[in-house]
Design a protein around this motif. Sequence first.
Motif, short mmCIF file in Angstrom:
data_model
loop_
_atom_site.label_atom_id
_atom_site.label_comp_id
_atom_site.label_asym_id
_atom_site.label_seq_id
_atom_site.Cartn_x
_atom_site.Cartn_y
_atom_site.Cartn_z
N SER A 140 0.85 -1.21 0.00
CA SER A 140 0.00 0.00 0.00
C SER A 140 0.88 1.24 0.00
CB SER A 140 -0.93 0.03 1.21
OG SER A 140 -0.18 -0.01 2.42
N VAL A 141 0.28 2.35 -0.48
CA VAL A 141 0.97 3.64 -0.54
C VAL A 141 0.02 4.70 0.03
CG1 VAL A 141 2.06 5.36 -2.02
CG2 VAL A 141 2.24 2.93 -2.60
N TYR A 142 0.57 5.58 0.86
CA TYR A 142 -0.23 6.66 1.47
C TYR A 142 0.49 7.99 1.19
CZ TYR A 142 -1.78 2.65 4.23
OH TYR A 142 -2.24 1.43 4.62
N ILE A 143 -0.35 9.02 1.03
CA ILE A 143 0.21 10.39 0.90
C ILE A 143 -0.40 11.24 2.02
CG2 ILE A 143 0.30 12.47 -0.49
CD1 ILE A 143 0.60 10.79 -2.93
N TYR A 144 0.51 11.92 2.77
CA TYR A 144 0.10 12.76 3.89
C TYR A 144 0.49 14.22 3.58
CZ TYR A 144 -0.11 8.38 6.57
OH TYR A 144 -0.41 7.13 7.02
N GLN A 146 -1.89 14.96 7.91
CA GLN A 146 -3.24 14.53 7.49
C GLN A 146 -3.14 13.58 6.29
OE1 GLN A 146 -5.73 17.74 6.23
NE2 GLN A 146 -7.52 16.46 5.92
N ARG A 147 -3.80 12.40 6.42
CA ARG A 147 -3.78 11.46 5.30
C ARG A 147 -4.70 11.98 4.20
NH1 ARG A 147 -5.14 5.16 6.18
NH2 ARG A 147 -3.17 5.30 7.35
N LEU A 148 -4.16 12.04 2.96
CA LEU A 148 -4.91 12.61 1.84
C LEU A 148 -5.30 11.55 0.80
CD1 LEU A 148 -2.72 15.81 1.28
CD2 LEU A 148 -4.85 15.62 2.59
N LEU A 149 -4.40 10.62 0.47
CA LEU A 149 -4.66 9.62 -0.58
C LEU A 149 -4.13 8.26 -0.16
CD1 LEU A 149 -3.63 11.58 -3.83
CD2 LEU A 149 -5.97 11.15 -3.01
#
Length: 849
Positions: free
Chosen positions: A797-801, A806-809
């Motif tokens: 998984s990949v997350y963008i903060y 704040q988690r955005l995507l």
Amino acid sequence: MVYSYQQKMIVSKKHLVFVCLLLLMLSAQLSVAQSCLPQGIVFTTQQQIDSFQEDYPACTEIEGWVAINGNEINNLYGLSVITSIGHNLGIVETEALSNLSGLENLQYIGGNLVITDNPALLSLAGLSAVEMIGGDCIIGGGWEYGNANLASLDGLENLVSIGGDFEIEENPVLSFFNGLNSLISIGGYFNIRDNENLQSLIGLENLVSIGGYLGISKNENLINFEGLNNLTNIEGNLKIGFYFNHGGNPNLKSIEALSGLTHIEGSLLIHSNTKLDSLTGLENLTSVNGNVEILNNDALTNLNGFNNLEYISGNLIVEMNDSLIDLQGLNKLKLIDGSFKMGDYAGFAVNQSLTGFLGLESLDTIGDSFTIHGNNSIEDFSGLDALRFIGGSMTVVTGFDSLAGLNSLETIGDDLFIMYTRLKNLEGLDALSSIGDSMHIINNDVTSLEGLNELESIGGNLNIRDNSQLVTISGFENLSIIGGGLYLENNKNLNSLDGFDRINSIAGDLSITFSPALPNISGFDALNSLGGSLLIGDYYAFNNGNISLVDLTGLENLTSIGGDIDIQYNPALANLSGLNSLHSLSGNLFIYKNHALSFLSGIESISSIGGGIGIFDNDALQNMPQLENLKDIGGNLRICNNEILEDLSGLDSVNSIGGDLLIGNKYWDGNPSLFSLEGLANLKTIGGVLEIYHNIALLSLAGIDNINPLSITDLIIQHNHSLSQCEVASVCAYLLDPQGDETILSNAPGCIDVEEVKTACGIGSVNESYLNSQLAIYPNPASRQVYISAGDFEISSVYIYSITGQRLLVDELSKGYFDISALHEGIYILETEIENICLRRKLVIYNFN
């Protein structure tokens, strides 16, 4: 009648002779009037003068200049044919020339006449035909000794006008001006200086007008101005004496001969005439279009002579007149357009015997400043009862028992300074309603400020300082506007601020420092807005602040402060009650060295601070629950050297700090009783250094777990001797990818150095290091999509903060890339999960279009 042939021939011959004679006469006349020498001529020897008529036959009108300069020249007879000189005539440094005989036919000089440095010259005999000089006339004043033996100006009897300046200087034996009896006008200035034997100005009786200034100075034996009796007009200054370099006329006793003078276009300067005891002679002056300066005239007792003077367009300066008792003589003076000055800041320019302002009963307006300094014999302002308006500043320094006499004064356009006086109050300013700029009451004997009851507005600062007998501020009951700051400093006996009841706003600072008798700040009941800073205490720590102040009662209606709050060196201050209505602060909050301060009660309503917070050296402060509504700090948060502070409870709502977070510091030391940082649990970002320094009771960094590591610029954890648990999330993440310096040392085992903390964080294992080497993110910066790979490993998984956490995507990379087109330009954190290990990288999004 019929003539014979012989008779006709005789008549023809006689006629021919007559015609020839007539032609010869006409030719001779034409040759006499011939102009010549346009380039001028220089005579340096007697031979050149004697042969002039042979060398230049028929040369009578010289177009250029003539210079006569030679030690052997003893007469000018060879120049007797000259009738005019078109340019300058200079007779300079001729040691043998005793008079100017030989120039009797000279009628006109188009340029300057300069006669100087001629030690043998006794008179100007020889210039008797000169009626006009087109340029300057300079007699004396040369490089060496003027005309050392010139005793008379005889020879200029027919001179009517001088087109330029007239200088008579350094002629030590000249005693009168006889010889100038026909002189009517001077186009430029007239300067009479340094003629040691000159006793009067007799010989100038026909002089009516001077186009420039008239200067009369350094004439040691000049007694009076007799000779100037018909002078009516001076287009420049009238300078009688000169202040610098002993420039007065030390024996001048009278200027009565100026009684015909009706107009001075420039200034009137009367300086350093030590025996002048009267100004009689100036009675016909009704106005002066420049300054009037009466300086250093030791014998002058009053100003009689100015009896008809109504208007001065410049300044009036009266200084260093040791015998001056009053200002009688100025009784008709209504308007001074410039400044009125008596004394200077150095205290030298005083009038030692002056007892008051009697003589100024008609003065209504001073257009610029009014300065009274160092006149210690003056007790009050009696004599100025008609004064209504001062356009500039008013400065009163030393002396004075009362301000009585200023009862009509309504307006001061600039500053008001009252300093170093004997005043007990300010009664006498009862009509004063406005001050255009600042008001300074400094180092006086005042016990109250009664007398300012009509004052409504001050355009600048109100500075009340160093008044050791001042007990109360009463007297400002109608003051509602302060355009600058209010400074109450070093008033040792001030115990009440009652009197400021109508002030609702102060545009600048409110500073209350070193008032040891002041128990509270009651008196500001209407104050709701402060444009600058609030300083309570002593900024420089010289005087130990306000030692009796126990709280800030009196500021309950204050809702806005545009600058800082500085509360420093108030040893009895127990709380901050009085600031209860304050919801936000634009600047910094400094609470420093208030040794009795145990709570921050009074600032519970503050939710945001635009600057930083500094809480230092408050020995009784245990905790800070009163800050529970504070959410944002725009600058640094520094909490240092608070002896019994145990935790940071009260800061629970703070989620962002714009600058450094310093809990202890190598310059201010740590908090020896602090054992917990749990009060910072909601803090998400800072904007600078994270420093935890010398907090000897601190066991753990729990409480700063949630700080975004990318918001930390440098990390310092040092000399916390009980600290063994440093492996909180924010510290571990920073050490994984440090943005700046990392300093960890001299703490307890478990947190001794950087490597020990990294080990505790699980940083540096083979798997993690290898995964980091395999992770690739490209492009970076990116615009619409970003590709992510990890070699042979699968990215689950990949997350963008956001930078604030704040988690955005979220994406599982089903398309092989991450779609970021929905994000705005900026800096983000990209987090990947590989083999149950989270790796973070910085991602920059930029719109390349």
